[in-house]
Design a protein around this motif. Structure first.
Motif, PDB file in Angstrom:
ATOM      1  N   HIS A   1     -38.205  44.088   6.678  1.00 65.85           N
ATOM      2  CA  HIS A   1     -39.316  45.063   6.593  1.00 65.85           C
ATOM      3  C   HIS A   1     -38.800  46.507   6.568  1.00 65.85           C
ATOM      4  O   HIS A   1     -37.691  46.747   6.145  1.00 65.85           O
ATOM      5  CB  HIS A   1     -40.315  44.803   7.726  1.00 65.85           C
TER       6      HIS A   1
ATOM      7  N   GLU B   1     -41.566  45.181  14.558  1.00 68.04           N
ATOM      8  CA  GLU B   1     -40.533  44.319  13.983  1.00 68.04           C
ATOM      9  C   GLU B   1     -39.523  45.137  13.180  1.00 68.04           C
ATOM     10  O   GLU B   1     -38.316  44.962  13.317  1.00 68.04           O
ATOM     11  CB  GLU B   1     -41.153  43.231  13.098  1.00 68.04           C
TER      12      GLU B   1
ATOM     13  N   HIS C   1     -35.104  39.103  11.584  1.00 68.32           N
ATOM     14  CA  HIS C   1     -36.563  39.174  11.714  1.00 68.32           C
ATOM     15  C   HIS C   1     -37.021  38.860  13.133  1.00 68.32           C
ATOM     16  O   HIS C   1     -36.286  38.250  13.906  1.00 68.32           O
ATOM     17  CB  HIS C   1     -37.231  38.176  10.762  1.00 68.32           C
ATOM     18  N   ILE C   2     -38.246  39.274  13.430  1.00 65.30           N
ATOM     19  CA  ILE C   2     -38.903  38.925  14.681  1.00 65.30           C
ATOM     20  C   ILE C   2     -40.170  38.152  14.315  1.00 65.30           C
ATOM     21  O   ILE C   2     -40.922  38.566  13.423  1.00 65.30           O
ATOM     22  CB  ILE C   2     -39.286  40.192  15.494  1.00 65.30           C
TER      23      ILE C   2
END
Ligand SMILES: [Zn+2]
Length: 271
Positions: free
Chosen positions: A11, A26, A79-80
């Protein structure tokens, strides 16, 4: 030199990601983790690249193109997670193997994050194509997507906000093992919570870990009080927590550390 590994902070910019908690977004957490890992690979002289190093918008086509064109053999996409689960997940390509994901899961487990699953996923209408573009569009680069935990799980979110450096380090260890590269532990403690006990006395205290080739000019008595007071204030306010920095008045902080300090200050002002 072409990188061996390219790190991808998920992101960014207008896209905050879905793994957001009260403590972090995130895009910010994946950038923290990525920049930490970048610095660690550099420290070990392992050629490394990143898809982004700041809070910029990176469309998926551009991101995949960066990975494909990087010359790297491996890609770690950070990523989260979110959506009601607990623990890590590692996603790999249907054309890859679970060997690296398994090592990542084990190392994260060693840091206290259980593994939820390791899996592949295909497009609903095409069983020969990966579902996630980072697996599908990254060409011959062996790409794994690491979901470090669930932002909407209090245990995971707390672990991430307090101890993300340890989780980032766990994946560095897993990578070195998988790629058969010599792992060297970090020169400074990876977590703010496991700082070495302050040896008291102040001036003259030496950091046994040494710096990054900084001249070790012995004793701290040449640091003027006004400098040391300002540094001590940072610790008192909780903006700096790693004691290693307390007696390095004239050394620059890495960018990620500056970012952590600014974020802590920002959150303090906001609350
Ligand atoms: Zn994500």
């Amino acid at each position: 030199m072409a990188p061996i590994v390219i790190l991808d902070a998920g992101h960014g910019g207008v896209d905050p990601g879905g793994g957001n908690s009260a403590q972090f977004t995130e895009k910010q957490m994946t950038l923290n983790i990525t920049l930490y890992q970048y610095r660690r690979f550099q420290e070990m002289q392992i050629p490394v690249a990143v898809t982004r190093s700041s809070d910029v918008t990176l469309p998926s086509e551009d991101r995949a193109a960066l990975v494909r064109g990087s010359g790297a053999r491996y890609c770690i996409s950070n990523h989260i997670n979110a959506g009601g689960g607990r623990g890590s997940e590692v996603i790999y390509s249907i054309y890859g193997t679970a060997a690296f994901p398994r090592l990542i899961a084990e190392e994260l487990e060693a840091e206290g994050v259980p593994n939820r699953r390791i899996f592949t996923r295909t497009l609903p209408n095409n069983p020969r194509q990966d579902y996630y573009y980072m697996n599908r569009e990254t060409g011959s680069v062996e790409t794994v997507i690491v979901e470090y935990g669930f932002a909407d799980n209090p245990l995971d979110a707390d672990k991430l906000s307090k101890d993300w450096q340890s989780l980032a380090e766990a994946v560095v260890r897993a990578f070195c093992e998988y790629a058969n590269l010599t792992y060297q532990p970090p020169k400074t403690a990876p977590t703010p919570t496991t700082t070495p006990p302050a040896s008291g006395g102040g001036s003259g205290t030496q950091n046994p870990g040494g710096g990054n080739g900084n001249p070790n000019n012995g004793g701290g008595s040449d640091v003027p009080d006004w400098k040391q007071e300002a540094i001590d204030w940072m610790f008192d306010e909780g903006l700096l927590t790693n004691e290693d920095w307390r007696h390095q008045a004239d050394n620059p902080l890495p960018l990620w550390a500056e970012a952590v300090i600014l974020r802590r200050l920002y959150e303090k002002l906001k609350s």
